[in-house]
Design an enzyme around this catalytic site. Structure first.
Site, PDB file in Angstrom:
ATOM      1  N   GLY A  15      -6.136 -10.621   8.779  1.00  0.00           N
ATOM      2  CA  GLY A  15      -5.755 -10.903  10.164  1.00  0.00           C
ATOM      3  C   GLY A  15      -4.906  -9.784  10.733  1.00  0.00           C
ATOM      4  O   GLY A  15      -4.561  -9.787  11.912  1.00  0.00           O
ATOM      5  N   HIS A  34     -18.107 -36.294 -13.824  1.00  0.00           N
ATOM      6  CA  HIS A  34     -18.688 -36.587 -15.134  1.00  0.00           C
ATOM      7  C   HIS A  34     -19.511 -35.404 -15.645  1.00  0.00           C
ATOM      8  O   HIS A  34     -19.357 -34.969 -16.792  1.00  0.00           O
ATOM      9  CB  HIS A  34     -19.562 -37.843 -15.028  1.00  0.00           C
ATOM     10  N   ARG A  86      -6.675   2.064 -10.096  1.00  0.00           N
ATOM     11  CA  ARG A  86      -6.242   0.690 -10.405  1.00  0.00           C
ATOM     12  C   ARG A  86      -6.696   0.349 -11.813  1.00  0.00           C
ATOM     13  O   ARG A  86      -7.603   0.993 -12.353  1.00  0.00           O
ATOM     14  CB  ARG A  86      -6.819  -0.308  -9.398  1.00  0.00           C
ATOM     15  N   SER A 103       0.578 -38.353 -23.248  1.00  0.00           N
ATOM     16  CA  SER A 103      -0.405 -37.296 -23.027  1.00  0.00           C
ATOM     17  C   SER A 103      -0.765 -37.329 -21.546  1.00  0.00           C
ATOM     18  O   SER A 103      -1.210 -38.360 -21.030  1.00  0.00           O
ATOM     19  CB  SER A 103      -1.637 -37.544 -23.895  1.00  0.00           C
ATOM     20  N   LYS A 152       0.831  -1.204   0.000  1.00  0.00           N
ATOM     21  CA  LYS A 152       0.000   0.000   0.000  1.00  0.00           C
ATOM     22  C   LYS A 152       0.864   1.252   0.000  1.00  0.00           C
ATOM     23  O   LYS A 152       0.630   2.191  -0.766  1.00  0.00           O
ATOM     24  CB  LYS A 152      -0.919  -0.034   1.227  1.00  0.00           C
ATOM     25  N   ARG A 202      -3.173   2.870   8.726  1.00  0.00           N
ATOM     26  CA  ARG A 202      -3.496   1.550   8.165  1.00  0.00           C
ATOM     27  C   ARG A 202      -2.244   0.679   8.143  1.00  0.00           C
ATOM     28  O   ARG A 202      -1.146   1.160   7.923  1.00  0.00           O
ATOM     29  CB  ARG A 202      -3.970   1.665   6.714  1.00  0.00           C
ATOM     30  N   MET A 254      -4.160  -5.519  11.447  1.00  0.00           N
ATOM     31  CA  MET A 254      -4.984  -4.483  12.068  1.00  0.00           C
ATOM     32  C   MET A 254      -5.875  -3.743  11.064  1.00  0.00           C
ATOM     33  O   MET A 254      -5.466  -3.466   9.950  1.00  0.00           O
ATOM     34  CB  MET A 254      -4.096  -3.465  12.785  1.00  0.00           C
TER      35      MET A 254
END
Lengths: 882, 882
Positions: free
Chosen positions: B102, B455, B337, B763, B23, B93, B104
C-alpha cells in the site's frame, strides 16, 4: 477447661450455624424467642470432627456432656430417659452447616424399651400405639443406626400379617404389635449376635456415632467433593424430646399460615385435627377442620397460638408457615418458615407489611421472588383440576405459563386447526424459523429436542407462549402424526396440557385461568424502578412486540434480530434469491429487492419505540436456514431467477453445514458478502431519517454479531460506517447512530481491549457465549441437560442461568479490558440470561449498563435489578433469589 | 546543530532499521561490508514524520541535506545529476521499518530530462534504449508521484503504435520513442497545467514527498490499523544510483547461489547473461549461460564475484542468493539474501557449515525451516513436469506431499480401483469415519469442504497421505460421479494431481518422485534431540502407525483415539448395536461384545510402544457418526438385535444432532452411559496386565475427553477409577496408570485449578479449543478461511497454527491454575498444532512437558522443539520459523 461439645437449645442462637449446623441453630433461635418447642440439645460439628479423627471412638468427655444434657432435658420435660413410669423419648437427626443429602436419616422414639413401651401403653391407654411405635423404632434403629438389612424386617412383618389374616398394618391390635416387636428384636439378635440395646443411653450414643459416621460415608464423600464442602466442617446431631398429637382428645396437630397464602389477606389460615399426628393429615384419614374453629374448641390454645404467631411474623418480618402439635393440652411449635405464597399474595403481603410499618419498601422488594412474577403475566392451571391430573412426562420448562389444546405436528396443520377455532399444542422434534406461523397460533409448544435456548424456547418466550423443550422421552412419528409418552399414544387432535414453568406434560385436558394484574403490581414495580441502577431493555423484532414491551416497562430495545422479519411468505423467496446468488452482482440485485421491506420494518420499530434506543443486529443466522426445502419452493425460485431447479438445488446443498452454529454466519456473512451489510445499513439509516423527519428521535445502535477478531470487526465496521456516511451525507437530517458488537465468542472476550478501540458498545450474547464456553449446542442440549441435572452434575441449566464461574469470568475479562480502552463503553446483555434474576445480579455487579430480555421477562428484570442494587448497597450477597 | 535527516549508505548499518527502514538498513549493511553496490542515501523516517506533521511541506533543512547527499553521490559515482554529458540517474523507493503493502511504488531512472536522455542515447549508442527509459520515466513519475491517470498514457501509446504500424513496443525505434516521450510530456502538461519538471532536483523532491504522503494514504492507513503499526513510525526513502546491465557487451546481469540450492553441494551455481537486464533473463528472450562460464569470459569479474561471495557467506553464515549487474565491466551487487533451498540441500549445507567451523551445531539447527522437513518424508513432483503443468484450483494444503491418480467419488469405488492396481485420488464433499478404507488406498484426497483440522485433513496427515481440503470452487456431482473445476469437467477415472503442501490442484498427470532420507537427516536430528527440552509424542491409533512413529523418533503416544478402531467391517455392527440400545442392560451386553476387540487393540499398541507411555482417550465422537445409513446395514442389525428396522431407524433418527461437534459426545457419553467407560477401562487394564506379564512395562494414561466441569470430570473419573481398581485387585500384576483429561473446552481452561485436583495430567486438545474459542467449526471452516485469508483478516489459519492471543491465553490460564493446584501436573498438547513449529515454540515457552502430533510430523516437532529451546536459551524470540 474441656471444650464444650454439647449445647442445649437455650444456649444457642441463629448465628451459630457453623458449630450447631443449620437445623440446630434454627431450633436454638426459636427457643430464644421463647416459643414453646420440644426442647433438646445439639452435639456440635466439632464433636463429629473429633470422633472421625480419633479412630471413630466417642470420647468420655463427649459422653459426659451428653449425659449432662439429657439430665437437663429430663428436668425441662419432667420425664425420665428410659423410665418405666414416664419415659422421655427423643428424636435424633443429623444437621450440617449446609443441607446435605446422603447423610443419616431420622430416628424417632429413641429411648423405647420393653418397660418404657409398657409405660407408654399405659399412659396413653393405647397399647397398639405404644407397640406400633416400639416395633417401628426397633426397625428404624436397626436399619439406620446399625445397618441391619431393612428387608429382613419387612419380610417377616408381611408373613406375620398373612399368618394372622391382617390385610393392613391397621388390622393389627396392641398384642399383635407387641408380638411383632419381640420378633423384630430376635431378628436383631440373630443378625448382630447380641441383644437389641435396651439401655436408652446406649441407644443414644450409638445413634449419635452413626450420624457422625454418616459424614464419612461414600455418598456424603462424593457429594462433598462435588460441592466443594470441606471434610472439616463435620455434622452436628440434634437430640429433641418427642411430642405426640395422638395421645387423646386433648392432643392434636395443625399446619397454619399467618396470612392467607393464596390471596395475601391478613387472616390466620390453616387446618388442624385433634388426636392425630402430622402424617394422619397427609394420609387424609379424616378431614381436618379450618383452624378458625379451634377458637371455639380450645380458646386458650388458640389465643396462645395467635400470640406466638404474631411474635414470629414480627421476628421474621414475613408471613409464616407453621407446624404445631398439641400434646395433652399443651401447644408446641415444631417448625416455622417463611411461607410460599402465590405471586399475587406475595405482592399484597409485601405491600401490607410496609403499610404496617414492619418493613421498608426496600425490604418488601427483597421478599418477592422475581421469577414468581411470571405467574402474574401468564395463564395458570385451575388448581382443583390440576390436583386430579396425572403427569406423563417431564422435561425443560422453557417458557412459563399453562396451556391446554389439541396436538398438531406441523406448522400448517396447526394454522389450519387454529383457523377452525381449535386451541392448538404444536408438537415438533425441534422448531426452525419456518415454524414461526404455526408457533404464533399455538397455546403451547412441545419439542423433543433442544435446551433452554433452543429456537423453540427463545421464540416462545418472546411470544409469551408456554413451551416445554427437550422432552427426549417422547417417541415422535412425524409422518404418522402421533407420539408416545408415558406409555400412551397421542394422535393428531388428542388433547394434552403443558406446564411451561415446571416442564410437566399432562395427557389430558386441564382448565387454565388468566392471571389478573392488580394495582399492587404497579405500586410494587414503581418501588423497584426507584431502587435499581441497571437499565432494562427488551429483545423484540416487531412493532407489536415493542408496544407490549413498553407496556411492561422496557426502556429500549437491546436486540432486534433483523432476520426474523424474513420469513414472511412474500419476502422469503426474495431472501432465497439473495442466498442462492452465484455472483456479487446477482446478490446486490437481490439485496435491492429486500431494501424496501427492511426499511419498513425498521421504521415501524423506531416509531413504536418513540425515541428510546434501538439496537439492531445485522444478519446473523447461517444462510441455509433460509434455504428452500420443497420442490414447490424451488420452482418459484426457478421462475424468479431463470435458473434450473437442479442448479438451485445444487447450490442449496452446497450451503449445508455440519455444525451451522459455528459455521458461515454472523459477521462472517458480511465479510464474504459486504453487500448484505450495506443493504441493511442503508435500510436502518433511511428508516431513521424518515422517522426522525416525523419528529420522533431515533437512536439506532447497529450491532455486528459474532465478532472473534479485531480485523474482522474493523472490516465490517468500515463497510457499515462508509454506507452510513454516504446515506447521511445525502440528507439534511442528522441521525446519531452507534456501531458496536455482540460479545458472544470466547476469543472476543480476550480481545475486548482491542475491539473496544473501534466498537462504541458491547452487548453480551450469553446464549452463544455459553454454548462456546461449554462446547454445548443449545439445539442439542436437551438430552445432555436432563442427564446432567438428574445426576446432580449441574445444579442449574447454564443456558438458563448464567454460569458465573467461567462464562462470568470471560465477561469480567471483557468488561475490564473493554472499559480500560474506552471508559464510556456502553455495556449490555441480550442473551436469554438477561431475564434471569441471578444472572441479572451478576450483570449488576459486573457494572453493565443494561440487561435486555424478552417482553414478558421485563418486569422480572426490573425487580431483579432492584434487588441487586439493594443487596449491593447493603453489602450482602444475593444468595436467596432466582 | 540541526537534526540529521539524510544518511549516505556508508553512514549506516544493519542495526538502524527504525531510522532508515528495513531496505535502507540492509543497503547500509552491505556497503559497510565493502561490497560494490550502487551507492545512494536514505531520507529518514523522522523526515517523513516531520513532513506529515508540518502540513506536508518539506523543510529547507531536509532539502539542504538531500542536496548535500546528491553532491556526495555525484562524487562517488563520478556522474552529475541532470547533467547533459554524464548524467547521474537514481531510483527512488519507499522503505518502512516493517514491510508494508500500500506504500509508494518504485520510480526508476529519475534525473532524466531532454538533455540527459540525449546524453544517454549518445553514451550508450542506443537512442531507443535511452528514449524508452525516458518515456517510461515520464509515465511512472506522472502516475506514481503526481497521480496522473496511467490509462491516458497507455491509450495514447496504443494509438501511436497503431498509427506507425508497430505491433509491439519493440517495433518502435529511437526516434519514435523520442516522439512518444514528447507526446507524454504534453499529456502531463494538459493534465497538470504546467510543464513536466525537467529539473532533476525538483523531480527528486517531488518523488521523496510522494513517498512521505503515501504513508498517509487510505490503503496504508487501513493496513496499519489492521497490523497495529503506529503512525509515528513513518517511512524512509531510498535514493540509489541506477546501474544498467544492458549498456553493451561489457555489461550484463546474473543470479547466483553460493552453493548448489538443489543438492547443497559446495559450488557456485547460477546463470548470467551479457548485455541484458534482470527482466530479460526472466522474459527468456535469450538462454542464460551457466555462471561457471564467466570464469573464461571475464576471469577478473568472476574472481571478484567469488571473493565477495565468500565474504557474504562468512558474514551471513549461510548460503547466499545474489543478484548482480555488470555495468561497463564493473561488478555491482544489487541484492543478497539467505537462499531458499530444497530440504535435502538445507540439511547438507547446515552440516557442512558446521564442519567448516563457520557455525555451531545449534546455529545449524536454527537455520533449517522445520516445516521443510516434510519434503524429506513425502513424495514430491518431478520438477520438470511440474513447470509445464497448469493449476486448475487452489485450496487448503491440508496434508503435505504430491499425488497423481484417477479420481473416484466413493470409498467403495476407490477400493475397487486400487484392487485393480490403479492409483486413486479420492474426491469427496467431506469425509467421515466410514471413508477410512477408501482413504487408506488413495494416493491423495481432495475435499470440497472442511478446514485444516477437518476429518479428511486429520486422517490424511496421520496416514501421511497428501490431502487438499476446502476446495469450495469445485462443483461436485456425487451421484453423477463428476466435478467441474477451473472450467473443466473431470469424470470418474480422469487423472488429476494434487500438491498437498501448497494446496494446488492440477487437471493432468504430473510424475512424482519419492524423497530419500540421507545420513545427514539422522545426524541433524540427533543434534536436535540434544538441544530440545520438550518431549515429542505421536497421535496414532494402530500398532502399525505406532511402529512408524517410533521410527520417526516418537517418545510415546500422546493420543490414541479408541473410536478409530471401531470402523472395521466386523466391529461396526457391534458398536451400532451398542449405540441403538434402548436400555442399560442392552447396552451393557453390547459393550461385553466389544470388550475383546478393544483389549486386542490396546494390547497391540502397548506391545508396539515397548514400554513408552501411551495416552488412550475414551470414546469421544458423537454416537450418530457410527449410526447405520444403508438399508442393508439396518437389516443386519435387525437380525442381530431382533428389533424391527423401523424401530432401529427411529432410534437412529433420534440420535441425529444439529451441531454434533457441540453435542452428546466426549465424556458426556460416559455420563449418560457409564457402562461404555467401564468397558473401555476394563479393556485398557486387562490389556496392560497381559502385556506387562510378557515383560513389557505398560504405562497407560487414561484420558477423559471434553471436560467442561469439575463435577462432570469427577463423575467419570470415579467410574474409571472404580473399574480399574476392581480389575487390578483381581490380578497379581501391578500396573501404574494415570487418569487425566483433555483440556479442549474454554470453560475447562478457566476451571483448571479445580480440575487439576483430580486430574493427573492435562492434554490440550487445541483443535476443539480453537473451534470453541473462535466459534468456527473445523468441518465448515473451508469457505470462511478462504475468504478471511484472501481479505487479509487472518494472516494464518488458526486451525493450522495456534492462535497465541486468545487460545494461547486460555492455555496459559489453564497451565498456571493447573500447576498451582498440582505442581507436578503433566502437560501436553495433542491437537494438530502439536506438529506446527510456531505452535511448538509457544508450547515450549508455556512450559508444557511434551507435544504430540501425527507420525509424519514427529521429525518437524523434534527440530522445532530444539529451535525453541535454543532461542529460549539465547533470549531470542523465534520470529523467523514456521
Amino acid at each position: 477447661m474441656a471444650e464444650k461439645y454439647v449445647y442445649m437449645f437455650k444456649e444457642g442462637d441463629g448465628t451459630m450455624r457453623n458449630l450447631l449446623g443449620g437445623k440446630g441453630a434454627n431450633l436454638a433461635e426459636m427457643t430464644a424467642l421463647g416459643l414453646p418447642i420440644p426442647q433438646g440439645f445439639v452435639v456440635t460439628t466439632e464433636a463429629c470432627t473429633l470422633y472421625n479423627k480419633s479412630g471413630r471412638v466417642m470420647s468420655d468427655e463427649v459422653k459426659n456432656q451428653i449425659d449432662a444434657a439429657i439430665a437437663k432435658l429430663e428436668q425441662i420435660e419432667d420425664k425420665k430417659f428410659g423410665d418405666a413410669q414416664n419415659p422421655l423419648l427423643v428424636s435424633v437427626r443429623s444437621g450440617s452447616r449446609a443441607s446435605m443429602p446422603g447423610m443419616m436419616d431420622t430416628v424417632l422414639n429413641l429411648g423405647l424399651n420393653d418397660v418404657s413401651a409398657d409405660a407408654m401403653a399405659k399412659s396413653t391407654g393405647n397399647p397398639r400405639f405404644a407397640y406400633d411405635n416400639y416395633r417401628r423404632f426397633i426397625m428404624m434403629f436397626s436399619d439406620v443406626v446399625i445397618g441391619v438389612d431393612k428387608h429382613k424386617f419387612e419380610k417377616v412383618f408381611s408373613e406375620y400379617k398373612e399368618k394372622v389374616g391382617a390385610k393392613e398394618d391397621l388390622d393389627l391390635n396392641g398384642d399383635q404389635m407387641k408380638e411383632v416387636s419381640e420378633i423384630f428384636k430376635k431378628i436383631y439378635r440373630d443378625d448382630q449376635g447380641r441383644d437389641f440395646p435396651s439401655d436408652a443411653k446406649e441407644q443414644l450414643y450409638e445413634a449419635v456415632c452413626a450420624v457422625f459416621r454418616s459424614w464419612d460415608n461414600e455418598r456424603a464423600f462424593i457429594y462433598r467433593r462435588m460441592h466443594d464442602i470441606p471434610y472439616e466442617w463435620g455434622t452436628a446431631v440434634n437430640v429433641q424430646a418427642m411430642v405426640f398429637g395422638n395421645m387423646g382428645d386433648d392432643s392434636g396437630t395443625g399446619v397454619v399460615f399467618s396470612r392467607n397464602a393464596a390471596t395475601g389477606e391478613k387472616e390466620i389460615y390453616g387446618e388442624y385435627m385433634m388426636n392425630a399426628q402430622g402424617e394422619d393429615v397427609v394420609a387424609g384419614l379424616r378431614t381436618p377442620k379450618p383452624f378458625a374453629e379451634l377458637k371455639d374448641e380450645n380458646p386458650r390454645i388458640y389465643d396462645e397460638f395467635v400470640k406466638w404467631c404474631d411474635v414470629l411474623e414480627k421476628h421474621y418480618k414475613d408471613v409464616q408457615d407453621m407446624e404445631i402439635t398439641i400434646e395433652r393440652d399443651k401447644l408446641y411449635f415444631l417448625q416455622t418458615r417463611n411461607a410460599k405464597t402465590t405471586a399475587a399474595a406475595a405482592l399484597r403481603i409485601a405491600i401490607d407489611l410496609v403499610k404496617e410499618g414492619l418493613i421498608t419498601e426496600e425490604d418488601a422488594l427483597m421478599k418477592v421472588d422475581a421469577k414468581q412474577l411470571d405467574q402474574l403475566l401468564h395463564p395458570v392451571f385451575d388448581e382443583a383440576a390440576l390436583k386430579k391430573a396425572t403427569a406423563i412426562g417431564k422435561a425443560l420448562g422453557a417458557s412459563p405459563g399453562a396451556a391446554c389444546g389439541k396436538v398438531y405436528f406441523t406448522s400448517e396443520d396447526a394454522e389450519a386447526a387454529a383457523e377452525r377455532g381449535e386451541k392448538v399444542i404444536l408438537v415438533r422434534s425441534e422448531t426452525s424459523p419456518e415454524d414461526i406461523r404455526g408457533m404464533q397460533v399455538s397455546e403451547g409448544i412441545l419439542t423433543v429436542k433442544g435446551g433452554m435456548t433452543s429456537h423453540a424456547a427463545l421464540v416462545a418466550r418472546q411470544m409469551g407462549t408456554c413451551c416445554i423443550s427437550g422432552c427426549e422421552a417422547i417417541k415422535l412419528n412425524e409422518a404418522g402424526k402421533f407420539f408416545t409418552l408415558g406409555g400412551n399414544t397421542y394422535k393428531e387432535g388428542d388433547v394434552i396440557s403443558l406446564d411451561g414453568t415446571s416442564g410437566v406434560v399432562y395427557g389430558e385436558a386441564i382448565g387454565t385461568v388468566e392471571s389478573e394484574i392488580s394495582g399492587d403490581f404497579a405500586t410494587f414495580m414503581s418501588w423497584a424502578d426507584k431502587s435499581r441502577r441497571l437499565g432494562v431493555r427488551t429483545n423484540c423484532d416487531t412493532p407489536e412486540d415493542a408496544q407490549k414491551a413498553i407496556g411492561f416497562g422496557a426502556e429500549g430495545i437491546g436486540l432486534t434480530r433483523s432476520e426474523h422479519m424474513f420469513f414472511d411468505k412474500e419476502r422469503l423467496p426474495k431472501i432465497q434469491v439473495m442466498i442462492l446468488a452465484e455472483t456479487t452482482q446477482e446478490r446486490r440485485k437481490a439485496c435491492d429487492d429486500l431494501l424496501g421491506f427492511q426499511k419498513e420494518d425498521y421504521a415501524g420499530i423506531f416509531k413504536a419505540m418513540g425515541g428510546l434506543p434501538v439496537t439492531i443486529r445485522l444478519l446473523d443466522p447461517p444462510l441455509h436456514e433460509f434455504v428452500p426445502k420443497s420442490d414447490q419452493e424451488f420452482e418459484i425460485l426457478a421462475k424468479l431467477t431463470g435458473k434450473s431447479t437442479t442448479e438451485l438445488k445444487e447450490k442449496s446443498h452446497a450451503l449445508h453445514e455440519i455444525n451451522p452454529m459455528m459455521g458461515h454466519r454472523g459477521l462472517r456473512l458480511a465479510v464474504s458478502y459486504p453487500e448484505i451489510a450495506e443493504m441493511q445499513t442503508t435500510a436502518i439509516l433511511e428508516a431513521a431519517i424518515e422517522v426522525q423527519n416525523k419528529g420522533i428521535t431515533v437512536k439506532p445502535e447497529i450491532m455486528i454479531p459474532l465478532t472473534c477478531d479485531t480485523k474482522e470487526y474493523n472490516f465490517v465496521k468500515s463497510v457499515v460506517e462508509k454506507t452510513a456516511k454516504e446515506i447521511l451525507s445525502k440528507s439534511a437530517t442528522k441521525v446519531e447512530y452507534m456501531i458496536g458488537t455482540m460479545i458472544e465468542i470466547p476469543r472476543a472476550c480476550m480481545l475486548s481491549g482491542e475491539i473496544a478501540k473501534e466498537a462504541e458498545f458491547f452487548s453480551f450474547g450469553t446464549n452463544d457465549l455459553t454454548q462456546m464456553t461449554y462446547g454445548i449446542s443449545r439445539d442439542d442440549a436437551g438430552k445432555i441437560m436432563v442427564d446432567y441435572l438428574e445426576r446432580n452434575i449441574f445444579e442449574v441449566d447454564p443456558t438458563a442461568r448464567l454460569d458465573q464461574i467461567a462464562v462470568g469470568e470471560l465477561m469480567k475479562i471483557s468488561v475490564e479490558r473493554g472499559r480500560k480502552t474506552r471508559p464510556d463503553l456502553k455495556l449490555g446483555i441480550c442473551g436469554e440470561h438477561g431475564g434471569d434474576p441471578s444472572s441479572i445480579d451478576f450483570c449488576h455487579r459486573l457494572g453493565l449498563d443494561y440487561v435486555s430480555c424478552s417482553p414478558y421477562r421485563v418486569p422480572i428484570a426490573r425487580l431483579a435489578a432492584a434487588q441487586s442494587a439493594i443487596a449491593d448497597k447493603r453489602g450482602e450477597a444475593l444468595v436467596s433469589i432466582g
